[in-house]
Scaffold this motif. Structure first.
Motif, PDB file in Angstrom:
ATOM      1  N   TRP A  91       0.820  -1.210   0.000  1.00 26.53           N
ATOM      2  CA  TRP A  91       0.000   0.000   0.000  1.00 26.53           C
ATOM      3  C   TRP A  91       0.857   1.263   0.000  1.00 26.53           C
ATOM      4  CZ3 TRP A  91      -4.959  -0.115  -1.131  1.00 26.53           C
ATOM      5  CH2 TRP A  91      -5.681  -1.293  -0.912  1.00 26.53           C
ATOM      6  N   GLY A  92       1.977   1.223   0.712  1.00 29.24           N
ATOM      7  CA  GLY A  92       2.829   2.397   0.795  1.00 29.24           C
ATOM      8  C   GLY A  92       3.528   2.758  -0.498  1.00 29.24           C
ATOM      9  N   ARG A  93       3.512   1.864  -1.475  1.00 27.86           N
ATOM     10  CA  ARG A  93       4.162   2.135  -2.773  1.00 27.86           C
ATOM     11  C   ARG A  93       3.199   2.719  -3.800  1.00 27.86           C
ATOM     12  NH1 ARG A  93       9.795   1.957  -3.068  1.00 27.86           N
ATOM     13  NH2 ARG A  93      10.499   0.601  -1.395  1.00 27.86           N
ATOM     14  N   ILE A  94       1.909   2.656  -3.531  1.00 29.89           N
ATOM     15  CA  ILE A  94       0.917   3.119  -4.503  1.00 29.89           C
ATOM     16  C   ILE A  94       0.895   4.645  -4.553  1.00 29.89           C
ATOM     17  CG2 ILE A  94      -1.536   3.154  -5.108  1.00 29.89           C
ATOM     18  CD1 ILE A  94      -1.796   0.435  -3.755  1.00 29.89           C
ATOM     19  N   VAL A  95       0.909   5.182  -5.774  1.00 29.86           N
ATOM     20  CA  VAL A  95       0.786   6.633  -5.953  1.00 29.86           C
ATOM     21  C   VAL A  95      -0.450   6.998  -6.778  1.00 29.86           C
ATOM     22  CG1 VAL A  95       3.266   7.016  -5.741  1.00 29.86           C
ATOM     23  CG2 VAL A  95       2.269   6.657  -8.014  1.00 29.86           C
ATOM     24  N   ASP A  96      -1.018   6.022  -7.492  1.00 29.80           N
ATOM     25  CA  ASP A  96      -2.197   6.319  -8.317  1.00 29.80           C
ATOM     26  C   ASP A  96      -2.861   5.006  -8.727  1.00 29.80           C
ATOM     27  OD1 ASP A  96      -4.084   7.793  -9.657  1.00 29.80           O
ATOM     28  OD2 ASP A  96      -2.852   8.165 -11.431  1.00 29.80           O
ATOM     29  N   THR A 107       3.094   2.952  -9.243  1.00 26.65           N
ATOM     30  CA  THR A 107       4.051   3.320  -8.201  1.00 26.65           C
ATOM     31  C   THR A 107       4.933   4.429  -8.764  1.00 26.65           C
ATOM     32  OG1 THR A 107       5.763   1.752  -8.901  1.00 26.65           O
ATOM     33  CG2 THR A 107       4.049   0.918  -7.423  1.00 26.65           C
ATOM     34  N   GLU A 108       5.897   4.885  -7.988  1.00 29.68           N
ATOM     35  CA  GLU A 108       6.794   5.933  -8.489  1.00 29.68           C
ATOM     36  C   GLU A 108       7.647   5.438  -9.647  1.00 29.68           C
ATOM     37  OE1 GLU A 108       9.251   7.923  -5.712  1.00 29.68           O
ATOM     38  OE2 GLU A 108       7.623   9.155  -4.932  1.00 29.68           O
ATOM     39  N   ASP A 109       7.909   4.138  -9.675  1.00 30.93           N
ATOM     40  CA  ASP A 109       8.820   3.583 -10.678  1.00 30.93           C
ATOM     41  C   ASP A 109       8.127   3.132 -11.953  1.00 30.93           C
ATOM     42  OD1 ASP A 109      10.937   3.935  -8.875  1.00 30.93           O
ATOM     43  OD2 ASP A 109      10.480   2.027  -7.917  1.00 30.93           O
ATOM     44  N   ARG A 110       6.943   2.502 -11.809  1.00 24.75           N
ATOM     45  CA  ARG A 110       6.269   1.984 -12.990  1.00 24.75           C
ATOM     46  C   ARG A 110       4.809   1.696 -12.681  1.00 24.75           C
ATOM     47  NH1 ARG A 110       8.143  -3.834 -14.880  1.00 24.75           N
ATOM     48  NH2 ARG A 110       6.299  -3.435 -16.146  1.00 24.75           N
ATOM     49  N   ASP A 177       1.973   6.590   5.649  1.00 25.25           N
ATOM     50  CA  ASP A 177       2.640   7.885   5.710  1.00 25.25           C
ATOM     51  C   ASP A 177       3.100   8.241   4.305  1.00 25.25           C
ATOM     52  OD1 ASP A 177       4.081  10.139   6.178  1.00 25.25           O
ATOM     53  OD2 ASP A 177       5.553   9.218   7.531  1.00 25.25           O
ATOM     54  N   VAL A 178       2.404   9.189   3.691  1.00 22.49           N
ATOM     55  CA  VAL A 178       2.721   9.529   2.300  1.00 22.49           C
ATOM     56  C   VAL A 178       4.076  10.222   2.179  1.00 22.49           C
ATOM     57  CG1 VAL A 178       0.317   9.681   1.579  1.00 22.49           C
ATOM     58  CG2 VAL A 178       1.433  11.692   2.543  1.00 22.49           C
ATOM     59  N   PHE A 179       4.627  10.651   3.299  1.00 27.64           N
ATOM     60  CA  PHE A 179       5.920  11.319   3.265  1.00 27.64           C
ATOM     61  C   PHE A 179       7.064  10.387   3.674  1.00 27.64           C
ATOM     62  CE2 PHE A 179       2.768  14.631   4.276  1.00 27.64           C
ATOM     63  CZ  PHE A 179       2.929  15.427   3.162  1.00 27.64           C
ATOM     64  N   ALA A 180       6.741   9.113   3.888  1.00 28.38           N
ATOM     65  CA  ALA A 180       7.770   8.161   4.305  1.00 28.38           C
ATOM     66  C   ALA A 180       8.774   7.942   3.185  1.00 28.38           C
ATOM     67  CB  ALA A 180       7.131   6.839   4.701  1.00 28.38           C
ATOM     68  N   GLN A 181      10.016   7.705   3.559  1.00 32.79           N
ATOM     69  CA  GLN A 181      11.048   7.375   2.579  1.00 32.79           C
ATOM     70  C   GLN A 181      10.794   5.974   2.035  1.00 32.79           C
ATOM     71  OE1 GLN A 181      13.500   9.507   1.542  1.00 32.79           O
ATOM     72  NE2 GLN A 181      12.459  11.032   2.817  1.00 32.79           N
ATOM     73  N   HIS A 182      11.103   5.758   0.766  1.00 32.46           N
ATOM     74  CA  HIS A 182      10.852   4.452   0.176  1.00 32.46           C
ATOM     75  C   HIS A 182      11.637   3.337   0.862  1.00 32.46           C
ATOM     76  CE1 HIS A 182       8.763   5.129  -3.961  1.00 32.46           C
ATOM     77  NE2 HIS A 182       8.021   5.461  -2.925  1.00 32.46           N
ATOM     78  N   GLY A 183      12.744   3.709   1.492  1.00 38.27           N
ATOM     79  CA  GLY A 183      13.514   2.686   2.187  1.00 38.27           C
ATOM     80  C   GLY A 183      12.784   2.116   3.376  1.00 38.27           C
ATOM     81  N   ASP A 184      11.747   2.827   3.845  1.00 39.91           N
ATOM     82  CA  ASP A 184      10.978   2.369   4.995  1.00 39.91           C
ATOM     83  C   ASP A 184       9.772   1.549   4.582  1.00 39.91           C
ATOM     84  OD1 ASP A 184      12.731   3.792   6.617  1.00 39.91           O
ATOM     85  OD2 ASP A 184      11.521   5.625   6.468  1.00 39.91           O
ATOM     86  N   VAL A 185       9.561   1.392   3.284  1.00 43.41           N
ATOM     87  CA  VAL A 185       8.387   0.676   2.777  1.00 43.41           C
ATOM     88  C   VAL A 185       8.839  -0.580   2.048  1.00 43.41           C
ATOM     89  CG1 VAL A 185       6.330   0.848   1.320  1.00 43.41           C
ATOM     90  CG2 VAL A 185       7.191   2.884   2.506  1.00 43.41           C
ATOM     91  N   GLU A 186       8.066  -1.656   2.219  1.00 40.36           N
ATOM     92  CA  GLU A 186       8.382  -2.902   1.528  1.00 40.36           C
ATOM     93  C   GLU A 186       8.437  -2.669   0.019  1.00 40.36           C
ATOM     94  OE1 GLU A 186       9.006  -6.091   2.545  1.00 40.36           O
ATOM     95  OE2 GLU A 186       9.185  -5.274   4.564  1.00 40.36           O
ATOM     96  N   PRO A 187       9.364  -3.310  -0.689  1.00 43.15           N
ATOM     97  CA  PRO A 187       9.453  -3.116  -2.147  1.00 43.15           C
ATOM     98  C   PRO A 187       8.355  -3.868  -2.896  1.00 43.15           C
ATOM     99  CG  PRO A 187      11.043  -4.742  -1.434  1.00 43.15           C
ATOM    100  CD  PRO A 187      10.419  -4.194  -0.180  1.00 43.15           C
ATOM    101  N   VAL A 188       8.135  -3.452  -4.117  1.00 42.91           N
ATOM    102  CA  VAL A 188       7.229  -4.184  -5.004  1.00 42.91           C
ATOM    103  C   VAL A 188       7.892  -5.505  -5.367  1.00 42.91           C
ATOM    104  CG1 VAL A 188       6.090  -4.176  -7.255  1.00 42.91           C
ATOM    105  CG2 VAL A 188       6.234  -2.058  -5.908  1.00 42.91           C
ATOM    106  N   ARG A 189       7.137  -6.587  -5.305  1.00 38.72           N
ATOM    107  CA  ARG A 189       7.681  -7.918  -5.606  1.00 38.72           C
ATOM    108  C   ARG A 189       7.017  -8.455  -6.876  1.00 38.72           C
ATOM    109  NH1 ARG A 189       6.106  -7.805  -0.574  1.00 38.72           N
ATOM    110  NH2 ARG A 189       4.432  -9.324  -0.873  1.00 38.72           N
ATOM    111  N   THR A 190       7.849  -8.871  -7.809  1.00 35.48           N
ATOM    112  CA  THR A 190       7.361  -9.405  -9.078  1.00 35.48           C
ATOM    113  C   THR A 190       7.838 -10.844  -9.240  1.00 35.48           C
ATOM    114  OG1 THR A 190       7.418  -7.209 -10.105  1.00 35.48           O
ATOM    115  CG2 THR A 190       7.329  -9.107 -11.587  1.00 35.48           C
ATOM    116  N   ARG A 191       6.910 -11.731  -9.575  1.00 33.67           N
ATOM    117  CA  ARG A 191       7.250 -13.136  -9.782  1.00 33.67           C
ATOM    118  C   ARG A 191       6.742 -13.587 -11.148  1.00 33.67           C
ATOM    119  NH1 ARG A 191       4.545 -12.960  -5.097  1.00 33.67           N
ATOM    120  NH2 ARG A 191       2.843 -14.286  -5.829  1.00 33.67           N
ATOM    121  N   VAL A 192       7.617 -14.236 -11.879  1.00 29.99           N
ATOM    122  CA  VAL A 192       7.211 -14.820 -13.162  1.00 29.99           C
ATOM    123  C   VAL A 192       6.613 -16.194 -12.892  1.00 29.99           C
ATOM    124  CG1 VAL A 192       7.985 -15.666 -15.407  1.00 29.99           C
ATOM    125  CG2 VAL A 192       8.949 -13.548 -14.447  1.00 29.99           C
ATOM    126  N   VAL A 193       5.401 -16.400 -13.373  1.00 32.11           N
ATOM    127  CA  VAL A 193       4.708 -17.677 -13.186  1.00 32.11           C
ATOM    128  C   VAL A 193       4.376 -18.216 -14.578  1.00 32.11           C
ATOM    129  CG1 VAL A 193       2.784 -18.863 -12.077  1.00 32.11           C
ATOM    130  CG2 VAL A 193       3.745 -16.808 -11.019  1.00 32.11           C
TER     131      VAL A 193
END
Length: 213
Positions: A91-96, A107-110, A177-193
């Protein structure tokens, strides 16, 4: 539309959103697979096996393309399950959350689009009632207009509305916390299935090979 399922013992429930047509399209390919498996039998054991492999390939295709793809809302993340890839977005990675072409969690990256929830067509506008517009989340209509994909009477609109509502609730209650640093939030995890689609290819190849024996 959403369905709530229970996780394994002790785990919280999550919500699952699939395309409204998913049960019908999956069922059609499963039934077609049964027809192929039964009517495709030939005069040899190899032909019998080929018919069964062909039928299983169609059923597997239905699962891989229509039943497996979904969007799940979990307590800690939004999970986008596509035919060959699963993406867990905390949830902390979502921006839109967008719905122009499909429900897309950005997210901020993609951006991660849901194969299962393409935007509804123009016909959805004529079938929608006033509630489908009035219930829409304010983020979806900053200028007062509503895209067909945002209508809550559609699968894509219902899923997007649910994610937006939960996301906003977490921000308002301080869970996010929308102002939290990304280092404090779990990363997006991608798995190829690749298993489901690989099974389709293997079964289809086996069917063709056995028919030519």
């Amino acid at each position: 539309m959403p369905k709530t399922h229970d996780e394994p013992a002790g785990a919280p429930a999550h919500e699952t959103f699939r395309a409204a047509s998913a049960p019908w399209l999956t069922g059609f390919l499963v039934v077609l697979g049964l027809v192929v498996a039964v009517t495709g039998w030939g005069h040899t054991a190899a032909h019998h096996a080929a018919a069964v492999c062909g039928g299983l390939a169609l059923a597997a295709l239905g699962y891989a393309l229509y039943w497996r793809p979904r969007l799940e809302i979990h307590p800690d993340e939004v999970r986008v399950v596509n035919p060959a890839r699963t993406v867990d977005v905390p949830w902390g990675r979502i921006v839109d959350v967008r719905t122009r072409f499909a429900v897309t969690v950005a997210t901020e990256d993609r951006a991660h689009s849901s194969f299962a929830l393409p935007a509804a067509g123009a016909g959805a506008v004529f079938r929608a009632g006033a509630d489908a517009v009035n219930r829409n989340h304010p983020i979806a209509r900053p200028d007062g207009s509503v895209r067909p994909g945002d209508l809550t009477s559609t699968a894509s609109g219902a899923a997007a509305h649910r994610v937006r509502t939960e996301w906003q609730r977490r921000i308002e209650t301080g869970e996010l916390d929308v102002f939290a640093q990304h280092g404090d939030v779990e990363p997006v995890r991608t798995r190829v299935v690749a298993g489901p689609l690989a099974a389709v290819v293997v079964l289809l190849a086996a069917s063709v090979a056995l028919y030519t024996v």
